[in-house]
Design a protein around this motif. Sequence first.
Motif, PDB file in Angstrom:
ATOM      1  N   TYR A  79       0.823  -1.210   0.000  1.00 45.81           N
ATOM      2  CA  TYR A  79       0.000   0.000   0.000  1.00 45.81           C
ATOM      3  C   TYR A  79       0.863   1.269   0.000  1.00 45.81           C
ATOM      4  CZ  TYR A  79      -3.590  -3.416   1.144  1.00 45.81           C
ATOM      5  OH  TYR A  79      -4.425  -4.506   1.116  1.00 45.81           O
ATOM      6  N   LYS A  80       2.164   1.064   0.002  1.00 43.46           N
ATOM      7  CA  LYS A  80       3.159   2.133  -0.127  1.00 43.46           C
ATOM      8  C   LYS A  80       3.009   3.268   0.895  1.00 43.46           C
ATOM      9  CE  LYS A  80       3.645   1.201  -5.065  1.00 43.46           C
ATOM     10  NZ  LYS A  80       4.701   0.219  -4.802  1.00 43.46           N
ATOM     11  N   PRO A  81       2.956   2.930   2.180  1.00 45.52           N
ATOM     12  CA  PRO A  81       2.950   3.997   3.198  1.00 45.52           C
ATOM     13  C   PRO A  81       4.314   4.662   3.275  1.00 45.52           C
ATOM     14  CG  PRO A  81       3.223   1.870   4.258  1.00 45.52           C
ATOM     15  CD  PRO A  81       2.998   1.579   2.802  1.00 45.52           C
ATOM     16  N   ASN A  82       4.319   5.858   3.789  1.00 45.28           N
ATOM     17  CA  ASN A  82       5.579   6.559   4.042  1.00 45.28           C
ATOM     18  C   ASN A  82       6.045   6.186   5.442  1.00 45.28           C
ATOM     19  OD1 ASN A  82       7.708   8.512   3.989  1.00 45.28           O
ATOM     20  ND2 ASN A  82       6.377   9.934   5.100  1.00 45.28           N
ATOM     21  N   PHE A  83       7.137   5.430   5.537  1.00 47.57           N
ATOM     22  CA  PHE A  83       7.607   4.973   6.843  1.00 47.57           C
ATOM     23  C   PHE A  83       8.395   6.074   7.559  1.00 47.57           C
ATOM     24  CE2 PHE A  83       6.960   0.758   4.929  1.00 47.57           C
ATOM     25  CZ  PHE A  83       6.277   0.137   5.961  1.00 47.57           C
ATOM     26  N   ILE A  84       8.074   6.259   8.830  1.00 49.80           N
ATOM     27  CA  ILE A  84       8.770   7.230   9.677  1.00 49.80           C
ATOM     28  C   ILE A  84       9.409   6.478  10.833  1.00 49.80           C
ATOM     29  CG2 ILE A  84       8.477   9.217  11.214  1.00 49.80           C
ATOM     30  CD1 ILE A  84       6.202  10.139   9.417  1.00 49.80           C
ATOM     31  N   GLU A  85      10.735   6.519  10.926  1.00 46.52           N
ATOM     32  CA  GLU A  85      11.449   5.792  11.969  1.00 46.52           C
ATOM     33  C   GLU A  85      11.407   6.573  13.272  1.00 46.52           C
ATOM     34  OE1 GLU A  85      15.921   4.006  12.816  1.00 46.52           O
ATOM     35  OE2 GLU A  85      15.114   4.015  10.774  1.00 46.52           O
ATOM     36  N   ASN A  86      10.928   5.930  14.311  1.00 42.33           N
ATOM     37  CA  ASN A  86      10.833   6.579  15.618  1.00 42.33           C
ATOM     38  C   ASN A  86      12.208   6.949  16.159  1.00 42.33           C
ATOM     39  OD1 ASN A  86       8.092   6.236  15.498  1.00 42.33           O
ATOM     40  ND2 ASN A  86       7.994   4.612  17.019  1.00 42.33           N
TER      41      ASN A  86
END
Length: 430
Positions: free
Chosen positions: A371-378
Amino acid sequence: MNKMFGTMLAVALASTALAGCGGNSEPSMDAAPAGDQGGSGEVKGKITFVTQRTDLVNDGTFDKYEEAFKKKYPKVEDIEFEGITNYESDMRVRLSANNVGDVMLIPTNIANKDLGKFFAPVNGLADSLGDLYFKDYKADNGQIYGIVSGVSTEGIVYNKKAFEKAGITSIPKTLDEFYAACEKLKAAGIVPIYINNGAQWPMKEWGEVLVQFSSGDAKYLDKMTETDEPFKVEGAFGKGFTIVRTLKEKGYVEKDLYSNVWEASKGEVASGKAGMYFLGNWVINQVIGAGAAKEDIGYFPFPYDNSGKLNAPLSADYFYGIDVNSKNKPLAEAWVKFMVEEAGYVEASGFIPPQKSKAPGLEQLKEFQSYKPNFIENVPTSSKWNDIGNRAKIDFFGGKYIQDVLEAKDLKAELDKLNTKWKEARASVK
């Protein structure tokens, strides 16, 4: 061997009480590289491993890991497992009393600056594991104190058979579509989503977990320290709280909101009596273990707004820590290395592997990524954020204050109370 499990004191203790407690000795450097078979670094003897995974203690999974570990290290006498249900609150109490095992999962609300009071540095162990996710997440002044046990994202775990029965033909990509799917599930006699309010800890999803990616700002929590009013209805916290309150008001959640039905809920989602969870990918294998066919469980990014463009977090699960006072650090390090690389715990838990060179094996993660989410690393929160939260007695990542938000008659009034406590605490923290 003596295997212990169960809960200890069900007493919450603010992390401020931990400051100045812990070990009597200064943190020691790594005694020897993990797995070193010579001299004082020989892997032998026994240790205690304290974990929140009571299910794996009770069903014998950890015993199987121990059996494989002893084949690798024949001089190991015993790995004693202790499972704790109310892990966060109980372990904070035990750390303050200096009553912990050799290896444990580091409680989330301990500021990085305080890690050395309780945990031994594991720089050598970290280096031996190669390129790790979140390698410096639990570090202070160049010393690494924790090794991530697994990496997760957060989203909607769903039962495909339940969706089919309810006539849901496409995955929701907006919040309105998500509510519409919930309505169809409810009409089909299916509990749309288990929020597990009674278990308390899952409620964190709707607050500090959600805001870090719905806001698009990995440093959102730390930026709270710059304001006296971080809790606003129109802000990221307010939007997350509004969603879960809406789910409750529309009858889209479980009927029993006040009993801890966490274990039972896995069977409900597995059987299709319930449709969804909003949790990390770590729960997927637990749902399958509760009776679902692998192919019937799916995973998609949580559509927290109507933009159609979604973020998703890349989050660290608990970190393994070694007690600063452990009398068998070589064995403790070898156990952690084994758990990360060989035991099978990472795969069984449905984690993204801690080592970046290893690809995730979970099929549902492949669906999620499609679904191609934009991943944000904590990123780690600052000690100031932790200090303010502790002094304000807001149990971040504990869920209790979000239970209160869910029950509040007036959301703005409840957030005003939180802001008042935050403002007073912020004024006292330098």
